[in-house]
Design an enzyme around this catalytic site. Structure first.
Site, PDB file in Angstrom:
ATOM      1  N   ARG A 522       4.283  17.458 -49.388  1.00 26.21           N
ATOM      2  CA  ARG A 522       4.682  16.053 -49.416  1.00 26.21           C
ATOM      3  C   ARG A 522       3.777  15.208 -48.526  1.00 26.21           C
ATOM      4  NH1 ARG A 522      10.344  14.656 -47.606  1.00 26.21           N
ATOM      5  NH2 ARG A 522       9.786  16.069 -45.929  1.00 26.21           N
ATOM      6  N   SER A 586       4.463  24.440 -41.405  1.00 20.31           N
ATOM      7  CA  SER A 586       5.607  25.335 -41.115  1.00 20.31           C
ATOM      8  C   SER A 586       5.221  26.810 -41.146  1.00 20.31           C
ATOM      9  CB  SER A 586       6.728  25.054 -42.104  1.00 20.31           C
ATOM     10  OG  SER A 586       7.028  23.699 -42.073  1.00 20.31           O
ATOM     11  N   ASP A 640       8.188  22.563 -38.744  1.00 15.84           N
ATOM     12  CA  ASP A 640       9.347  21.912 -39.387  1.00 15.84           C
ATOM     13  C   ASP A 640      10.619  22.042 -38.552  1.00 15.84           C
ATOM     14  OD1 ASP A 640       9.477  24.639 -39.850  1.00 15.84           O
ATOM     15  OD2 ASP A 640      10.240  24.470 -41.889  1.00 15.84           O
TER      16      ASP A 640
END
Length: 900
Positions: A522, A586, A640
Site C-alpha cells: 500500500r 514488516s 507494523d
C-alpha cells in the site's frame, strides 16, 4: 349407503394438508424447552447422533421388549465393504403375570431369557455390548439411560414408571453375573422406531426416518441439534423419537374424530391417551370395524338387523380379520368365511358392505399416517434448505407388512402430499433387534473413534502449568535479547526501533507511508491536524505483489515498489512535493537509527535475493534514484507492530504495547532505556520490536510441538525458523488443520478414509476457512458447503470433527499467544515497580479481528497468567499505514525539538 354412513372417515387432500400443518406445529412445540411440558407430541431426544457408516464390526447382543413376544438376538456385523450382518434370534413368550406384574419380576425375566439365549449360543464367558430395544415412551438423558414416561400397548408393570429402565436391567443382569457367568455391557437404550431407522440406514445411508405401523404406531427422524433446545449443544444431528401416537390428546384432532373413535377410546385401557394411535394402529382398527358393524346392524343396515354375540364382544374382530376381508382378489369368499365363523350369516350385499367398511377404516389409517409423515419429510427438507430432497424411510410393523393394500396407499398419499420429496420406502428386517445392535455398533464405533480422536488432539490442549512454563521461558528469552552478552545468540532478537516517544497530539502535516508486509503493498497519503480539531485523514491505494517478484531479486522487488509509489503520486497529483515518508517494513530488521534498517531475514513467504543483511532504506533510495522521477525524505523505517502501538497511542496514552495477530505474529513494547544494553544511554524509553515469532527456534518449546507442527515447519519456506509464529499465526493454522485432517483420514476417522486430491494440496485450507467454520452462527450444513468448496465431500459427522479440529488448533494459538503477552505485561509491571498494572495493548491482524473466538481466548489467557495486570485491548485502525505516518510525525517533532 356405507359411504354416506361413514363419510366422516373419508378425508380429502385439503383435510390431510391441514393435519400435516397441525402436526408440524406440534413438532415445534415438542422441540422447545418452554413449550415441551404442555406438548402432546413429546419429541424425545434419543441420543442417537450418528447413522451407520459401514465401518461398524463385531458381535453384539440385543434384547427387544414391546411386542407380543420378548426377543433375544445375536448380531454379527461384518466390515467387509458390503455392509452385511448376520442375525440369530430366539423368541420368548411375555405372559400376563410379567406384563401386568411388578418391575423386579419383569427385569429378572428379561435377564433369565438372555441368560438362556447366551447359553444356547455358547456366548457365556464373553463380554459383549448389548442394545436394549424398549418400545415405550422414555425420556433419555444419554444413550444408555432412559426414564419410562408411561406404559402403552398391553403392558401395565408396577413400579417402573418414572425410573431408569437401563439401571433396572443392569441390576437384574448383575444378579445373574454371579450365578451364571453372563457379562454384558448395556451400551444403548433404543426405541423400536429408532431401531427400524438404523437397520435400514445400515443398508441405505439416505435413511433418516423410521416408521412403525403395527400394534402401535410411531415415527422418528434425524433433527438438527440446533433446533433441540431440550439437549445441550448445537452441533450435528440427533434422532428424535416423536411419540406421535399422542398427537391429538389435547383435542387438536377432535373435529376429525367420529363417535366410533370416542366409543373405542372410552373402552380402552387408557381413555383420552394415544388418540392418534387409536385412529391408526392395528391394535384398534379391528375394534373400530366391530363398533361400526354393530351400529349398522342395530339400524337394520346389515345382517337383517340381527345382533350376534360376536358383534357385542369387545375385540372379537381383529386386524387379521380386516386384512383378510380386504383381499379383493379373492372376491367375497374370505369375508363370507370370517363373518360366518363369527356367527353372522351374511348375504352377498352384507359381504360387499363389510368389505367396504374395512377398506374405509384402513384407508383412513393410511391417510392420517401419510399426513404426519409428510410433515416430518417437509421439516427435513426445510432443515436442509433444499428445494427438492431425496430420502429414505425405513418401515416396520405388522399392519404395513401384512395388509394387502396398506403400503401402496401410504406411498401414494405421501407422494401426493409432498411432491418435492423423492421418497424411497424400505422394509426393515427385524428392526427392533438388528436395529438395537446397529445402534450399539455405531455407539461402540463412535466411542472407539472418540478415544482415537482425543489421542490426536490431546497434545493441543495446553493446561495451565504448561502455559505458565511457556510464559516463563518467553520472559527468559526477552532478557537474553536485551543483554549485550547474550543478544547475538538470542532467538527473540529484541530489536531497538529508535522510536523513543508516542504521539502527544501536537503532530501535524502531510506524510507519505509505505506498507510492505504481505502479498499486497500500500501507498498512503496521511494528513495530520493538531489542536482542537485534531484529526487524521488518509488516502491510499493497494497494489499486488506477484509471487515472481516476492521470490525474485531484491532489485526487482524495490523497482516494483517505486513503480507503485510513482503511480500513487500521479494519482494524487503530488509528484513534485518532497514529503517525509515512513516505510512500514514488516520483517525482522536490525536498526542502527530510526532511518536505517538491516533485514535480518525474510518471513511470510518472501524470498527476494540480495536483501538479507542489506539496509532496506538504502535499497529504496537507490530504486528511487534509478527511476529518477521524484524524491522523498525517508524519515523512518517502521515495523507494523510498532505502527499498531503508535496508532492506538494516538487515542490512548496508556498504550505501550503493540500486538499483531494476523498472517504473522509479533509484539513490540516501550522498554526502559536502562534495560536495553545494546543501545547507548539510560534515559527515557525506546520501543523494542521483540520479533517473538522466532521464540522456540533454540528448541526451548519443542516439548509442546506436535508432529503436525513439525510437518508444517518442514514443508515451509524457512524450516526450523519462526517456530512460535508457526504455532500462533494465521499463515500456518490452516496448514496445521490440513495435516491433522490427513492423519485422521488415514486412520479412517474422516471422509470414509478417502484422502481426496484437494486435501493433498498444501495451502488449500486457508485460515479464513477456520474463522468461517468456527462461527457460532454457522450451521453444520454450511460447514459442509465450505468443505465441498474445498473438494471435501463430508458427512454431518465429518463436519463436526473438522469443526472440532479447527477449534482446538485456533484455541491453542490464542492461548500460546496469550502466554507470550502475559510475559510482556508482567515485565512492564516489574519495570514500573507497581503491585498492580493498568496498561493498554494495541492490536491488529485478521486472526484477532475476524476469528470468532481468538480474541476472547487470548484475553482470558492473559488474565489467567498475569492476574496482577489489568489489560485493555484496543483495536488498531491501520497501524501499518496511519501508524507509519504518526511515527514519521513524532520523529520529525522530536528532531525539531532536538535542533532547537
Amino acid at each position: 349407503q356405507v359411504d354416506r354412513y361413514l363419510h366422516q372417515l373419508r378425508l380429502s387432500d385439503d383435510v390431510l394438508l391441514d393435519v400435516m400443518t397441525r402436526f408440524q406445529a406440534e413438532m415445534v412445540k415438542g422441540l422447545g424447552r418452554d413449550t415441551n411440558p404442555t406438548a402432546t407430541v413429546k419429541m424425545l431426544p434419543s441420543f442417537v447422533r450418528s447413522l451407520p457408516d459401514g465401518s461398524e464390526k463385531g458381535d453384539f447382543l440385543a434384547v427387544d421388549l414391546g411386542g407380543s413376544q420378548f426377543r433375544a438376538h445375536q448380531v454379527k456385523v461384518f466390515d467387509d465393504g458390503k455392509q452385511s450382518s448376520q442375525l440369530e434370534s430366539k423368541f420368548y413368550p411375555t405372559p400376563k403375570e410379567v406384563t401386568q406384574g411388578n418391575g423386579a419380576e419383569l427385569f429378572d425375566y428379561i435377564a433369565d431369557c438372555l441368560s438362556d439365549f447366551m447359553e444356547t449360543k455358547n456366548l457365556k464367558h464373553k463380554k459383549l455390548p448389548l442394545g436394549f430395544t424398549f418400545s415405550f415412551p422414555c425420556k433419555q438423558t444419554k444413550l444408555e439411560e432412559g426414564v419410562l414416561l408411561a406404559w402403552t400397548k398391553h403392558f401395565r408393570v408396577r413400579g417402573v414408571q418414572d425410573t431408569d429402565v437401563v439401571s433396572s436391567l443392569r441390576k437384574a443382569l448383575q444378579k445373574h453375573k454371579a450365578s451364571s457367568d453372563i457379562d454384558v455391557d448395556v451400551l444403548a437404550l433404543v426405541n423400536d422406531t429408532v431401531g427400524t431407522m438404523m437397520t435400514c440406514g445400515y443398508d441405505d445411508q439416505r435413511c433418516e426416518v423410521g416408521l412403525i405401523i403395527g400394534t402401535g404406531t410411531n415415527a422418528c427422524y434425524m433433527e438438527e441439534m440446533r433446533h433441540i433446545s431440550l439437549v445441550e449443544g448445537d452441533e450435528g444431528r440427533m434422532c428424535i423419537n416423536t411419540e406421535w401416537g399422542a398427537f391429538g390428546d389435547d383435542g387438536a384432532l377432535d373435529d376429525l374424530r367420529t363417535d366410533f373413535d370416542r366409543e373405542l377410546d372410552l373402552g380402552s385401557l387408557n381413555p383420552g391417551k394415544q388418540l392418534f394411535e387409536k385412529m391408526i394402529s392395528s391394535l384398534y382398527l379391528g375394534e373400530l370395524v366391530r363398533l361400526i358393524l354393530l351400529k349398522m346392524t342395530k339400524e337394520g343396515l346389515l345382517f337383517n338387523g340381527k345382533v350376534s354375540t360376536a358383534l357385542l364382544t369387545k375385540d372379537k374382530i381383529e386386524m387379521k380379520h380386516v386384512s383378510a376381508m380386504e383381499k379383493y382378489k379373492e372376491g367375497l369368499s374370505n369375508t363370507k368365511e370370517i363373518l360366518t365363523e363369527l356367527n353372522l350369516f351374511p348375504t352377498e350385499e352384507d359381504c360387499v358392505a363389510v368389505q367396504h367398511v374395512c377398506t374405509i377404516v384402513s384407508f383412513r389409517s393410511a391417510n392420517l399416517c401419510a399426513a404426519a409423515l409428510a410433515a416430518i419429510l417437509t421439516r427435513l427438507r426445510e432443515n436442509k434448505k433444499l428445494l427438492r430432497m431425496r430420502t429414505t424411510v425405513g418401515i416396520d410393523g405388522g399392519l404395513y407388512k401384512t395388509h394387502p393394500k396398506y403400503a401402496k396407499r401410504l406411498h401414494k398419499v405421501v407422494r401426493r402430499l409432498v411432491p418435492t420429496c423423492d421418497v424411497r420406502f424400505v422394509l426393515s428386517e427385524s428392526g427392533s433387534g438388528r436395529g438395537a445392535a446397529v445402534v450399539t455398533a455405531v455407539a461402540h464405533r463412535l466411542a472407539a473413534q472418540r478415544r482415537r480422536l482425543d489421542a490426536v488432539l490431546a497434545p493441543f490442549l495446553l493446561p495451565h502449568g504448561i502455559l505458565q512454563e511457556v510464559k516463563d521461558k518467553m520472559r527468559a528469552e526477552l532478557e537474553y535479547g536485551l543483554r549485550r552478552d547474550t543478544q547475538a545468540k538470542a532467538t527473540v532478537k529484541m530489536l531497538p526501533t529508535y522510536v523513543c516517544g508516542t504521539p502527544d497530539g501536537t503532530e501535524k502535516g502531510k506524510f507519505l507511508a509505505l506498507d510492505l508486509g504481505g502479498t499486497n503493498f500500500r501507498v498512503l497519503l496521511v494528513k495530520i491536524k493538531s489542536g482542537r480539531r485534531r484529526s487524521v485523514q488518509m488516502y491510499n491505494k493497494i497494489f499486488a505483489i506477484p509471487l515472481e517478484i516476492m521470490q525474485g531479486t531484491g532489485e526487482e522487488l524495490f523497482d516494483h515498489i517505486v513503480q507503485c509509489i510513482a503511480d500513487f503520486l500521479d494519482y494524487m497529483g503530488i509528484k513534485g512535493a518532497r514529503l517525509p515518508l515512513g516505510f512500514t517494513f514488516s520483517f525482522p530488521c536490525r536498526q542502527a537509527s530510526i532511518d536505517k534498517g538491516t533485514l535480518v531475514g525474510w518471513t511470510k513467504g518472501f524470498k527476494a535475493t540480495d536483501c538479507e543483511g542489506e539496509d532496506v532504506v538504502d535499497m529504496l533510495r537507490e530504486a528511487i534514484r534509478r527511476r529518477n522521477e521524484f524524491d522523498l525524505d525517508i524519515v523512518a523505517v517502521v515495523n507494523d507492530t510498532v505502527g499498531t502501538m503508535m496508532t492506538c497511542g494516538y487515542e490512548d496514552p496508556n498504550c505501550e504495547i503493540g500486538l499483531i495477530a494476523g498472517t504473522g505474529s509479533n509484539v513490540c513494547y516501550m522498554e526502559d532505556m536502562k534495560n536495553i544494553e545494546i543501545v547507548e544511554g539510560n534515559e527515557g524509553k525506546m520501543c523494542i520490536n521483540t520479533e517473538w515469532g522466532a521464540f522456540g527456534d533454540n528448541g526451548c518449546i519443542d516439548h509442546i510441538r506436535t508432529k503436525y507442527d513439525r510437518e508444517v515447519d518442514e514443508g515451509s519456506l524457512n524450516p526450523g525458523k519462526q517456530r512460535y509464529e508457526k504455532m500462533t499465526s494465521g499463515m500456518y493454522l490452516g496448514e496445521i488443520v490440513r495435516q491433522i485432517l490427513i492423519d485422521l483420514t488415514k486412520q479412517g476417522l474422516l471422509f470414509r478414509g478417502h484422502i481426496s486430491e484437494s486435501l493433498r494440496k498444501r495451502g488449500i485450507f486457508e485460515t479464513k476457512f477456520l474463522s468461517q467454520i468456527e462461527s457460532d452462527r454457522l450451521a453444520l450444513l454450511q460447514v459442509r458447503r465450505i468443505l465441498q468448496q474445498l473438494g471435501l465431500d463430508s458427512t454431518c459427522d465429518d463436519s463436526i470433527i473438522v469443526k472440532e479440529v479447527c477449534g482446538v488448533v485456533s484455541r491453542r494459538a490464542a492461548r500460546l499467544c496469550g502466554a507470550g503477552l502475559a510475559a510482556i505485561v508482567e515485565k512492564k509491571r516489574e519495570n514500573r515497580g507497581v503491585e498492580h498494572l493498568q496498561i493498554t495493548v494495541g492490536v491488529d491482524g485478521t486472526l484477532y479481528k475476524l476469528h470468532p473466538h481468538f480474541s476472547r481466548v487470548l484475553q482470558e489467557t492473559v488474565k489467567e497468567l498475569a492476574p496482577q495486570c489489568d489489560v485493555t485491548f484496543m483495536l488498531s485502525e491501520d497501524g501499518s499505514g496511519k501508524g507509519a505516518a504518526l511515527i514519521t510525525a513524532v520523529a520529525k517533532r522530536l528532531h525539531n525539538v532536538g535542533q532547537k
